[in-house]
Design an enzyme around this catalytic site. Structure first.
Site, mmCIF file in Angstrom:
data_model
loop_
_atom_site.group_PDB
_atom_site.id
_atom_site.type_symbol
_atom_site.label_atom_id
_atom_site.label_comp_id
_atom_site.label_asym_id
_atom_site.label_seq_id
_atom_site.Cartn_x
_atom_site.Cartn_y
_atom_site.Cartn_z
ATOM 1 N N HIS A 12 92.736 20.617 12.451
ATOM 2 C CA HIS A 12 94.072 20.037 12.295
ATOM 3 C C HIS A 12 94.806 20.796 11.209
ATOM 4 O O HIS A 12 94.210 21.208 10.207
ATOM 5 C CB HIS A 12 93.965 18.544 11.929
ATOM 6 C CG HIS A 12 95.248 17.793 12.066
ATOM 7 N ND1 HIS A 12 96.205 17.785 11.082
ATOM 8 C CD2 HIS A 12 95.732 17.031 13.074
ATOM 9 C CE1 HIS A 12 97.227 17.040 11.473
ATOM 10 N NE2 HIS A 12 96.977 16.577 12.688
ATOM 11 N N ASP A 26 93.689 13.959 18.733
ATOM 12 C CA ASP A 26 94.175 14.371 20.052
ATOM 13 C C ASP A 26 93.024 14.553 21.041
ATOM 14 O O ASP A 26 93.167 14.284 22.231
ATOM 15 C CB ASP A 26 94.975 15.672 19.940
ATOM 16 C CG ASP A 26 96.207 15.516 19.065
ATOM 17 O OD1 ASP A 26 96.975 14.580 19.311
ATOM 18 O OD2 ASP A 26 96.379 16.313 18.132
#
Length: 428
Positions: A306, A363
């Site tokens: 991330h 995600d």
């Protein structure tokens, strides 16, 4: 405000700027007078080293994997709270009492229906239009229907507009989905929860009763909580920038939806699921992990790592157990989901991923869950927009009521031609 200051040297002159300290996070150098005193700007593409505002809403420590909403950890909120409680927390500043919670949920429930003329608005889109295209248009069009809540200088109107946006977004998203598959849209049911209502409007049909599965309802509510706000990301900054001009709240949120649509922002869970489909079977995982490690291979593992979190994404740890709960409730039997679980296992134990801190992010998990529940990938970003509307609205309200807020006006480093004279076309 901290007591220390930062010294800046330019052209032989030294300038001092105050250093501000927040309740959490790194100190911030206040350079508002920099241009006036030095005639120079700072250069910061993407504004990744610049605080654009002061906010009390959300704090992120990417290095430590911390996400707080008004001081409460995302893990505690996702495990113990509900999306409506988190919405109240972000919008009103505190977790609600029992009476406040009842009043707030009742207010949101009473605002879920859309103006009936808006139903005709959907007919103007092609049947195969992306749900995000529809949501951009419909949310922007809300300002044409609700003139009584567009005066941003009136706190009461701002709150009505906020309630309307939070309440109507599930209806708008569900209608976009129904339109794309050719089914009649469902009216909201005031007896259901915010999330249960959305599930019914999405998957129910008028011909038969829809019974909300409590495991799926809890999973969706948790996904909404995990996406409610994420500090000053691209779409939130877009909402604030649009709002800084005095634009009405519906236009500001439409701008946020447009920004969120980008694959680098809201489309990441769709990309992660597409990657799982590409792998296709657990037997092929070693091949793809080898490709991911190969610097000469363009393949990248989507849903890992991330930009902000250099540690484990705190939202992802919450989603791990949710994946298993949903799979068990729906009796999922799909090689793609087996790929996901085994890929997660290997990545969490492979020294290459551990050293590079390539942990599964939110995600990775949310795409798997949404697909198992029955959402097509085209709806993933629309669901993200639905949840993030709470954060956008809270950020917009905070910005409007901040006396120090000014219209956004970033500067630039100009590298074009110097001033030159116009030459008539015949002489060029």
């Amino acid at each position: 405000m901290g007591n220390n200051s930062a010294t800046f040297g330019l052209n032989g002159e030294n300038y001092e700027y105050p250093v501000m300290s927040g309740s959490e996070g790194p100190d911030v150098i206040d350079i508002r007078k920099l241009y006036g005193q030095t005639g120079a700007f700072t250069y910061d593409p993407g504004f990744t080293s610049t605080a654009s505002c002061e906010s009390e809403l959300t704090f992120i420590d990417g290095g430590e994997g911390i996400l707080l909403h008004r001081g409460y950890s995302i893990e505690q909120l996702a495990e113990q709270s509900s999306f409506m409680e988190v919405a109240h927390l972000l919008l009103r500043g505190e977790l609600p009492t029992a009476d406040e919670y009842s009043d707030f949920t009742n207010t949101i429930t009473r605002h879920t229906m859309l103006h009936d003329q808006l139903r005709g608005f959907y007919q103007g889109f092609r049947r195969d239009a992306h749900p995000m295209a529809i949501m951009c248009g419909v949310v922007g069009a809300l300002s044409a229907f609700y003139h009584d809540s567009t005066d941003i200088n009136d706190p009461a109107q701002r709150m009505i507009a906020s309630h309307r946006l939070i309440a109507k977004m599930p209806t708008i998203a569900a209608m976009a989905y129904k339109y794309s598959i050719g089914q009649p849209s469902m009216y909201p049911d005031n007896e259901l929860s915010y999330t249960g209502n959305f599930l019914r409007m999405t998957f129910g049909v008028p011909a038969e009763e829809y019974v909300v599965n409590p495991v799926i309802e809890k999973a969706m509510d948790r996904i909404f909580i995990l996406h409610a706000d994420h500090e000053q990301n691209a779409s939130t900054s877009t909402v604030r920038l649009a709002g800084s001009s005095g634009a009405n709240p519906f236009a500001c949120i439409a701008a946020g939806i447009a920004c969120l649509w980008g694959p680098a922002h809201g489309g990441a869970n769709e990309a992660a699921l597409n990657m799982l489909h590409e792998i296709g079977h657990p037997d092929r995982i070693p091949e793809y992990i080898a490709r991911a490690k190969d610097k000469d291979d363009p393949f990248r593992l989507m849903g890992f790592g991330h930009r902000v979190y250099k540690n484990y994404d705190p939202r992802a740890s919450v989603m791990q157990e949710t994946v298993k709960e949903v799979f068990a409730a729906l009796n999922v039997n799909d090689p793609v989901f087996d790929v996901a679980l085994q890929l997660e296992e290997m990545a969490l134990n492979d020294p290459y991923f551990i050293d590079k801190k390539l942990f599964p992010n939110v995600d990775f998990y949310s795409g798997i869950i949404l697909s198992a529940i029955g959402f097509p990938t085209s709806m993933f970003t629309a669901l993200f927009a639905l949840a993030r509307t709470v954060g956008w609205v809270a950020q917009w309200n905070e910005m409007i009521s901040d006396p120090g807020q000014r219209i956004g006006r970033p500067r630039q480093l100009y590298t074009g031609p110097k001033q030159r004279d116009y030459v008539p076309v015949g002489d060029r």
